[in-house]
Design an enzyme around this catalytic site. Structure first.
Site, PDB file in Angstrom:
ATOM      1  N   HIS A 219      32.597 -45.311  -8.114  1.00 63.27           N
ATOM      2  CA  HIS A 219      32.814 -44.191  -7.180  1.00 63.27           C
ATOM      3  C   HIS A 219      33.477 -44.704  -5.899  1.00 63.27           C
ATOM      4  O   HIS A 219      34.402 -44.080  -5.368  1.00 63.27           O
ATOM      5  CB  HIS A 219      31.482 -43.540  -6.769  1.00 63.27           C
ATOM      6  CG  HIS A 219      30.709 -42.920  -7.885  1.00 63.27           C
ATOM      7  ND1 HIS A 219      29.384 -43.174  -8.099  1.00 63.27           N
ATOM      8  CD2 HIS A 219      31.079 -42.016  -8.836  1.00 63.27           C
ATOM      9  CE1 HIS A 219      28.958 -42.472  -9.140  1.00 63.27           C
ATOM     10  NE2 HIS A 219      29.970 -41.767  -9.606  1.00 63.27           N
TER      11      HIS A 219
ATOM     12  N   LYS B 131      20.222 -30.675 -13.835  1.00 62.41           N
ATOM     13  CA  LYS B 131      20.004 -32.097 -14.100  1.00 62.41           C
ATOM     14  C   LYS B 131      18.769 -32.546 -13.357  1.00 62.41           C
ATOM     15  O   LYS B 131      18.460 -32.015 -12.294  1.00 62.41           O
ATOM     16  CB  LYS B 131      21.204 -32.919 -13.607  1.00 62.41           C
ATOM     17  CG  LYS B 131      22.411 -32.851 -14.510  1.00 62.41           C
ATOM     18  CD  LYS B 131      23.458 -33.865 -14.052  1.00 62.41           C
ATOM     19  CE  LYS B 131      24.729 -33.783 -14.866  1.00 62.41           C
ATOM     20  NZ  LYS B 131      25.786 -34.659 -14.350  1.00 62.41           N
TER      21      LYS B 131
ATOM     22  N   SER C  51      26.706 -44.136 -13.493  1.00 61.59           N
ATOM     23  CA  SER C  51      25.398 -44.093 -12.824  1.00 61.59           C
ATOM     24  C   SER C  51      24.281 -44.178 -13.853  1.00 61.59           C
ATOM     25  O   SER C  51      23.261 -44.825 -13.617  1.00 61.59           O
ATOM     26  CB  SER C  51      25.249 -42.798 -12.020  1.00 61.59           C
ATOM     27  OG  SER C  51      26.199 -42.745 -10.997  1.00 61.59           O
TER      28      SER C  51
HETATM   29  P1  ADP Z   1      29.359 -35.894 -12.400  1.00 62.48           P
HETATM   30  O1  ADP Z   1      27.939 -35.633 -12.791  1.00 62.48           O
HETATM   31  O2  ADP Z   1      29.989 -34.814 -11.609  1.00 62.48           O
HETATM   32  O3  ADP Z   1      30.241 -36.422 -13.502  1.00 62.48           O
HETATM   33  P2  ADP Z   1      29.285 -38.561 -11.325  1.00 62.48           P
HETATM   34  O4  ADP Z   1      28.603 -38.982 -10.076  1.00 62.48           O
HETATM   35  O5  ADP Z   1      28.795 -39.176 -12.610  1.00 62.48           O
HETATM   36  O6  ADP Z   1      29.218 -37.011 -11.304  1.00 62.48           O
HETATM   37  O7  ADP Z   1      30.834 -38.851 -11.204  1.00 62.48           O
HETATM   38  C1  ADP Z   1      31.612 -38.276 -10.200  1.00 62.48           C
HETATM   39  C2  ADP Z   1      33.067 -38.555 -10.486  1.00 62.48           C
HETATM   40  O8  ADP Z   1      33.292 -39.960 -10.431  1.00 62.48           O
HETATM   41  C3  ADP Z   1      33.553 -38.128 -11.858  1.00 62.48           C
HETATM   42  O9  ADP Z   1      34.888 -37.691 -11.730  1.00 62.48           O
HETATM   43  C4  ADP Z   1      33.500 -39.389 -12.675  1.00 62.48           C
HETATM   44  O10 ADP Z   1      34.422 -39.365 -13.754  1.00 62.48           O
HETATM   45  C5  ADP Z   1      33.899 -40.404 -11.628  1.00 62.48           C
HETATM   46  N1  ADP Z   1      33.406 -41.739 -11.915  1.00 62.48           N
HETATM   47  C6  ADP Z   1      32.158 -42.125 -12.221  1.00 62.48           C
HETATM   48  N2  ADP Z   1      32.066 -43.448 -12.457  1.00 62.48           N
HETATM   49  C7  ADP Z   1      33.345 -43.927 -12.307  1.00 62.48           C
HETATM   50  C8  ADP Z   1      33.955 -45.204 -12.446  1.00 62.48           C
HETATM   51  N3  ADP Z   1      33.246 -46.264 -12.824  1.00 62.48           N
HETATM   52  N4  ADP Z   1      35.281 -45.308 -12.208  1.00 62.48           N
HETATM   53  C9  ADP Z   1      36.003 -44.207 -11.874  1.00 62.48           C
HETATM   54  N5  ADP Z   1      35.499 -42.973 -11.733  1.00 62.48           N
HETATM   55  C10 ADP Z   1      34.191 -42.829 -11.949  1.00 62.48           C
END
Ligand code: ADP
Length: 164
Positions: free
Chosen positions: A17, A41, A129
């Site tokens: 992120h 969630k 995550s």
């Molecule tokens: P959500 O539940 O909305 O998917 P996340 O916190 O898991 O929320 O992810 C938020 C955004 O960050 C999403 O667009 C996800 O694809 C992106 N993201 C998560 N991990 C990574 C990573 N390792 N590299 C690039 N983008 C990421």
């Protein structure tokens, strides 16, 4: 002023992120990183805790603002008068889901909200995550995945949960 929103669960924020945040903050004048309060969630961290972690992790990025929202992204974006959402793409599996959400948001905002995708830096392509949480719950080493202060908070949370 060019502004964008980076919405997500951030439960918790990872280096993946933060990489997207850093890169998006260089493209836009102001980037609002916003924690979605998603009632469907069950998160490990509360919205307040996630906001605090993001604030700490982005404190050296002056044009990054941290916020939270509930409900539809298109309504939140309209309220803020922001017309671009940022999402990160790790793999093809992210793409199908993200494309559908992006098209829905564009359609239902009357063309007002576009989504811009940044592809992950390869060193973070594996990171999510949920895998960080799973690893940490078994006391695995997550130092390559999240900032040190976040790692401490995750281990602490699991210690509390085990004692509860
Ligand atoms: P959500 O539940 O909305 O998917 P996340 O916190 O898991 O929320 O992810 C938020 C955004 O960050 C999403 O667009 C996800 O694809 C992106 N993201 C998560 N991990 C990574 C990573 N390792 N590299 C690039 N983008 C990421």
């Amino acid at each position: 002023m060019k502004a964008a929103i980076y919405p997500g669960s951030f439960d918790p924020v990872t280096y993946g992120h933060l990489d997207i945040i850093k890169r998006a903050s260089k493209i836009f004048d102001e980037l609002t990183v916003s924690v979605l309060n998603n009632k469907t969630k069950t998160p490990l961290f509360s919205v307040e805790e996630r906001v605090k972690m993001l604030e700490e992790a982005t404190k050296d990025m002056p044009n990054v603002v941290v916020d939270s929202f509930s409900g539809l992204l298109i309504d939140y974006a309209r309220e803020k008068d922001i017309h671009v959402a940022i999402r990160g793409l790790r793999a093809f599996t992210d793409f199908e889901y993200e494309l559908q959400i992006a098209q829905t948001n564009r359609k239902f905002s009357g063309g007002d909200l576009d989504t811009m995708f940044l592809t992950t830096s390869l060193e973070y392509a594996y990171l999510s995550s949920s895998t960080v949480k799973e690893f940490a719950s078994f006391d695995g080493d997550i130092s390559q995945c999240v900032p040190e202060f976040v790692a401490k908070l995750i281990y602490e949370k699991y210690r509390h949960l085990r004692q509860a």
